[in-house]
Design a protein around this motif. Structure first.
Motif, PDB file in Angstrom:
ATOM      1  N   SER A 181      -5.144   2.395  -9.253  1.00  0.00           N
ATOM      2  CA  SER A 181      -6.469   2.314  -8.679  1.00  0.00           C
ATOM      3  C   SER A 181      -6.525   2.767  -7.210  1.00  0.00           C
ATOM      4  CB  SER A 181      -6.996   0.844  -8.741  1.00  0.00           C
ATOM      5  OG  SER A 181      -6.488   0.028  -7.862  1.00  0.00           O
ATOM      6  N   GLY A 182      -5.144   2.726  -6.615  1.00  0.00           N
ATOM      7  CA  GLY A 182      -4.687   3.242  -5.284  1.00  0.00           C
ATOM      8  C   GLY A 182      -4.922   2.001  -4.291  1.00  0.00           C
ATOM      9  N   GLY A 192       3.322 -10.378 -19.880  1.00  0.00           N
ATOM     10  CA  GLY A 192       3.035 -10.919 -18.565  1.00  0.00           C
ATOM     11  C   GLY A 192       1.590 -10.211 -17.672  1.00  0.00           C
ATOM     12  N   GLU A 193       1.920 -10.233 -16.520  1.00  0.00           N
ATOM     13  CA  GLU A 193       1.122  -9.418 -15.890  1.00  0.00           C
ATOM     14  C   GLU A 193       1.489  -8.060 -15.389  1.00  0.00           C
ATOM     15  OE1 GLU A 193      -1.971 -12.382 -13.616  1.00  0.00           O
ATOM     16  OE2 GLU A 193       0.062 -12.465 -12.536  1.00  0.00           O
ATOM     17  N   THR A 194       2.084  -7.433 -16.258  1.00  0.00           N
ATOM     18  CA  THR A 194       2.827  -6.106 -15.915  1.00  0.00           C
ATOM     19  C   THR A 194       1.772  -5.046 -15.849  1.00  0.00           C
ATOM     20  OG1 THR A 194       4.831  -6.589 -16.944  1.00  0.00           O
ATOM     21  CG2 THR A 194       4.540  -4.311 -16.392  1.00  0.00           C
ATOM     22  N   LEU A 195       0.817  -5.094 -16.895  1.00  0.00           N
ATOM     23  CA  LEU A 195      -0.334  -4.202 -17.004  1.00  0.00           C
ATOM     24  C   LEU A 195      -1.204  -4.159 -15.710  1.00  0.00           C
ATOM     25  CD1 LEU A 195      -1.005  -3.973 -20.837  1.00  0.00           C
ATOM     26  CD2 LEU A 195       0.513  -2.239 -19.193  1.00  0.00           C
ATOM     27  N   ARG A 196      -1.656  -5.451 -15.322  1.00  0.00           N
ATOM     28  CA  ARG A 196      -2.441  -5.609 -14.233  1.00  0.00           C
ATOM     29  C   ARG A 196      -1.659  -5.201 -12.922  1.00  0.00           C
ATOM     30  NH1 ARG A 196      -3.698 -10.790 -16.789  1.00  0.00           N
ATOM     31  NH2 ARG A 196      -5.917 -10.515 -17.404  1.00  0.00           N
ATOM     32  N   PHE A 197      -0.358  -5.356 -12.605  1.00  0.00           N
ATOM     33  CA  PHE A 197       0.434  -5.084 -11.547  1.00  0.00           C
ATOM     34  C   PHE A 197       0.153  -3.345 -11.398  1.00  0.00           C
ATOM     35  CE2 PHE A 197       4.669  -3.874  -9.834  1.00  0.00           C
ATOM     36  CZ  PHE A 197       4.572  -4.291  -8.649  1.00  0.00           C
ATOM     37  N   MET A 198       0.382  -2.575 -12.738  1.00  0.00           N
ATOM     38  CA  MET A 198       0.493  -1.216 -12.717  1.00  0.00           C
ATOM     39  C   MET A 198      -1.080  -0.825 -12.409  1.00  0.00           C
ATOM     40  SD  MET A 198       2.963  -0.418 -15.696  1.00  0.00           S
ATOM     41  CE  MET A 198       4.560  -0.887 -15.739  1.00  0.00           C
ATOM     42  N   ALA A 199      -1.881  -1.429 -12.885  1.00  0.00           N
ATOM     43  CA  ALA A 199      -3.395  -0.893 -12.654  1.00  0.00           C
ATOM     44  C   ALA A 199      -3.806  -1.172 -11.458  1.00  0.00           C
ATOM     45  CB  ALA A 199      -4.428  -1.787 -13.699  1.00  0.00           C
ATOM     46  N   ALA A 200      -3.375  -2.062 -10.419  1.00  0.00           N
ATOM     47  CA  ALA A 200      -3.815  -1.999  -9.143  1.00  0.00           C
ATOM     48  C   ALA A 200      -3.058  -0.815  -8.535  1.00  0.00           C
ATOM     49  CB  ALA A 200      -3.171  -3.414  -8.517  1.00  0.00           C
ATOM     50  N   GLY A 201      -1.962  -0.463  -8.794  1.00  0.00           N
ATOM     51  CA  GLY A 201      -1.328   0.878  -8.401  1.00  0.00           C
ATOM     52  C   GLY A 201      -2.223   2.140  -8.674  1.00  0.00           C
ATOM     53  N   ASP A 209     -11.099  14.013   1.167  1.00  0.00           N
ATOM     54  CA  ASP A 209     -10.813  12.755   0.615  1.00  0.00           C
ATOM     55  C   ASP A 209     -10.001  12.598  -0.410  1.00  0.00           C
ATOM     56  OD1 ASP A 209     -12.584  14.095  -1.080  1.00  0.00           O
ATOM     57  OD2 ASP A 209     -13.954  12.414  -1.100  1.00  0.00           O
ATOM     58  N   GLU A 210      -9.195  13.293  -0.556  1.00  0.00           N
ATOM     59  CA  GLU A 210      -8.239  13.476  -1.784  1.00  0.00           C
ATOM     60  C   GLU A 210      -7.506  11.912  -1.926  1.00  0.00           C
ATOM     61  OE1 GLU A 210      -4.511  15.688  -3.914  1.00  0.00           O
ATOM     62  OE2 GLU A 210      -5.468  16.712  -2.003  1.00  0.00           O
ATOM     63  N   LYS A 211      -7.427  11.485  -3.063  1.00  0.00           N
ATOM     64  CA  LYS A 211      -7.055   9.912  -3.415  1.00  0.00           C
ATOM     65  C   LYS A 211      -5.568   9.924  -3.496  1.00  0.00           C
ATOM     66  CE  LYS A 211      -7.813   6.131  -6.454  1.00  0.00           C
ATOM     67  NZ  LYS A 211      -9.002   5.643  -7.498  1.00  0.00           N
ATOM     68  N   PHE A 212      -4.884   8.794  -3.347  1.00  0.00           N
ATOM     69  CA  PHE A 212      -3.407   8.634  -3.485  1.00  0.00           C
ATOM     70  C   PHE A 212      -3.639   7.278  -4.496  1.00  0.00           C
ATOM     71  CE2 PHE A 212      -2.586  11.078  -0.085  1.00  0.00           C
ATOM     72  CZ  PHE A 212      -1.348  11.508   0.088  1.00  0.00           C
ATOM     73  N   ILE A 213      -2.632   7.271  -5.736  1.00  0.00           N
ATOM     74  CA  ILE A 213      -2.489   6.438  -6.419  1.00  0.00           C
ATOM     75  C   ILE A 213      -0.897   6.037  -6.351  1.00  0.00           C
ATOM     76  CG2 ILE A 213      -4.429   7.089  -8.024  1.00  0.00           C
ATOM     77  CD1 ILE A 213      -2.180   8.248 -10.071  1.00  0.00           C
ATOM     78  N   TYR A 214      -0.462   4.821  -7.004  1.00  0.00           N
ATOM     79  CA  TYR A 214       0.776   4.543  -6.921  1.00  0.00           C
ATOM     80  C   TYR A 214       1.475   4.470  -8.199  1.00  0.00           C
ATOM     81  CZ  TYR A 214       0.057   3.142  -2.084  1.00  0.00           C
ATOM     82  OH  TYR A 214      -0.415   3.157  -0.582  1.00  0.00           O
ATOM     83  N   ASN A 215       2.683   5.044  -8.349  1.00  0.00           N
ATOM     84  CA  ASN A 215       3.350   5.336  -9.720  1.00  0.00           C
ATOM     85  C   ASN A 215       5.072   4.992  -9.723  1.00  0.00           C
ATOM     86  OD1 ASN A 215       3.371   5.622 -12.377  1.00  0.00           O
ATOM     87  ND2 ASN A 215       3.747   7.776 -12.302  1.00  0.00           N
ATOM     88  N   PRO A 216       5.619   4.036  -8.993  1.00  0.00           N
ATOM     89  CA  PRO A 216       4.995   3.188  -8.109  1.00  0.00           C
ATOM     90  C   PRO A 216       4.812   3.844  -6.748  1.00  0.00           C
ATOM     91  CG  PRO A 216       7.188   2.908  -8.469  1.00  0.00           C
ATOM     92  CD  PRO A 216       7.116   4.159  -9.095  1.00  0.00           C
ATOM     93  N   SER A 217       5.622   4.893  -6.185  1.00  0.00           N
ATOM     94  CA  SER A 217       5.396   5.414  -5.091  1.00  0.00           C
ATOM     95  C   SER A 217       3.980   6.093  -5.017  1.00  0.00           C
ATOM     96  CB  SER A 217       6.379   6.203  -4.567  1.00  0.00           C
ATOM     97  OG  SER A 217       7.614   5.684  -4.692  1.00  0.00           O
ATOM     98  N   PRO A 218       3.418   6.249  -3.703  1.00  0.00           N
ATOM     99  CA  PRO A 218       2.129   6.901  -3.529  1.00  0.00           C
ATOM    100  C   PRO A 218       2.081   8.351  -4.082  1.00  0.00           C
ATOM    101  CG  PRO A 218       3.129   6.643  -1.474  1.00  0.00           C
ATOM    102  CD  PRO A 218       4.164   6.057  -2.418  1.00  0.00           C
TER     103      PRO A 218
END
Length: 474
Positions: free
Chosen positions: A51-52, A40-49, A451-460
């Motif tokens: 990306s921050g 489905g769109e699982t990979l797009r959903f995860m990729a958005a996370g 400026d340290e970045k946060f990503i979601y996996n699924p939590s920040p």
């Protein structure tokens, strides 16, 4: 007209009638797309996370399809994503009417023994929730505050004070896990807690992952970590049951022992496996979201000195009212109003969980669209927390949003809402505020990477662990 022509005409008319009837009575499904087969769109959903910007997945589809609800496919399931305050309100109030709790199979496979997967039921989930609510009621939680304060002092003295620079995220995970082991299972041995934490570190990154069980994948590592934790918990259960039978643990008040005392123990291995899975679920719920929340709060305290100064002023007034060795109590925590506003604003900008899933128990309608029975639904913090409709200038850190009556109902939802609001909300509030008190009264904070970045996996998750320079207060 000959016989064959009559048959062809009859068949054509039947097909036309069938197509027309199907089109006429087909449900008006939410707009959207299913994406790739199976994934489905699982990979797009995860990729958005990754990306921050997890809100981009939601924002792109609400702009393209509907601001209220859209259809997608996540984890191989037809999924309807509810958006905005109205969507949150509908799902929260629809518990038991239209929807029931549901989690992806990847989570079930990690947290449960294979032998128990076929025995799971919503009735069992309701019993577990009821028991947890009883354990986490306010009068019980008040007893935990001095323990939280004492363990926080020890944690900061051991893991923070000897260092000029620390990585906040791994330390917060160690702290919240040790606290959960102590309060939930009466396990205070650092060696046992460390052993648990090692296995647990493999579990959380794979909870919401593509369920590909191949060595080296996040899901495979999570499966192995979950297996190790369940087995270790099983060993502890058997030891604790032996102690109870000998009259040694009958008066214990920790969650683990009380679950064994009050459970319907039929003396079988399946019961012990179920108890092990329950405790693992409690550990995940109590540990992961709280550690990420603490990390987010520390991030903003270090980023905004004027916010830090107001929090410190509030906490120092409490500290000055206490004796040198006197521990915090319930009344002290109730005075930490501005500190909690800061915590809430941190969780708005860096929410500890993306939302939660439900399953439709019957056909129902929302925003003129039909959601069929058996479809999965998802409410998401990312449709409201940074939406300028609900929070003007949404990227600005502004704790005053939570003064007075605070945000509009169903817009700030880090703990969900309705009958299935997170039962650990008050536990998390106490743990967070006790930690904030000890941190700001002991250290000045400075981000090593501004400026340290946060990503979601699924939590920040801060990509460098949130590196922080410390300067002890004199």
């Amino acid at each position: 007209m000959d016989f064959y022509a009559t048959c062809i005409l009859g068949l054509s008319l039947s097909l036309l009638f069938f197509v027309f009837r199907k089109k006429r009575f087909a449900p008006n499904l939410p707009p959207g797309r299913k994406g790739w087969p199976v994934l489905g769109e699982t990979l797009r959903f995860m990729a958005a996370g990754k990306s921050g910007c997890p809100q981009n997945f939601v924002n792109d589809r609400t702009a393209r399809h509907s601001p209220d609800v859209f259809r997608t496919n996540l984890y191989g399931e037809d999924m309807t994503v509810f958006c905005g305050a109205s969507g949150n309100k509908f799902l929260f109030s629809g518990e038991g009417k239209y929807v029931t709790s549901w989690w992806p199979n990847s989570i079930k496979k990690i947290t449960h023994f294979p032998e128990n997967l076929g025995r799971l039921s919503n009735t069992d989930a309701k019993k577990r929730r009821s028991f947890l609510l009883e354990f986490l009621k306010p009068e019980e939680l008040q007893r935990y505050i001095p323990v939280m304060d004492s363990m926080t002092r020890d944690h900061l003295a051991t893991d923070w004070s000897p260092n000029k620079e620390v990585r906040v995220f791994p330390l917060s995970k160690r702290y919240t896990f040790a606290l959960a082991c102590s309060l939930f299972m009466n396990i205070r041995d650092p060696e046992i807690a460390s052993k648990f934490a090692s296995s647990f570190a493999r579990v959380t990154p794979g909870l919401i992952a593509v369920p590909i069980n191949i060595p080296g994948t996040p899901f495979n590592r999570a499966m192995e970590g979950g297996k190790a934790m369940r087995q270790e918990l099983l060993n502890i259960i058997r030891q604790r049951k032996m102690e109870i039978s000998e009259g040694k643990g009958a008066s214990a008040r920790d969650l683990f022992t009380r679950a064994l005392l009050e459970g319907d123990d039929d003396g079988t291995i399946l019961y012990e496996m179920d108890a092990s899975s329950k405790i693992l679920g409690f550990l995940i719920a109590s540990h992961e979201t709280t550690s990420t929340s603490i990390t987010a709060i520390v991030n903003y305290l270090a980023q905004y000195p004027h916010i830090y100064d107001r929090v410190r002023q509030e906490q120092m007034e409490i500290a000055k009212s206490k004796g040198p060795t006197e521990l915090l109590n319930w009344d002290d925590v109730q005075k930490m109003k501005y500190s909690w506003d800061v915590a809430c604003e941190s969780m708005r900008l860096l929410p500890p969980a993306p939302g939660a899933y439900r399953e439709a128990t019957k056909d129902f309608t929302f925003a003129s669209y039909t959601i069929p029975k058996g479809w999965k639904t998802f409410w998401t913090v990312h449709s409201t927390h940074k939406n300028p409709k609900y929070f003007p200038d949404p990227e600005k850190f502004d704790p005053s949003r939570f003064e007075g009556n605070g945000p509009a109902p169903f817009t700030f939802v880090p703990f969900g809402g309705g009958p299935r609001m997170c039962p650990g909300k008050e536990y998390a509030r106490l743990e967070i505020l006790v930690f904030m008190h000890n941190l700001v009264t002991k250290f000045k904070l400075e981000k090593a990477i501004p400026d340290e970045k946060f990503i979601y996996n699924p939590s920040p998750v801060p990509v460098e662990g949130l590196r922080l320079r410390l300067q002890p207060h004199n």
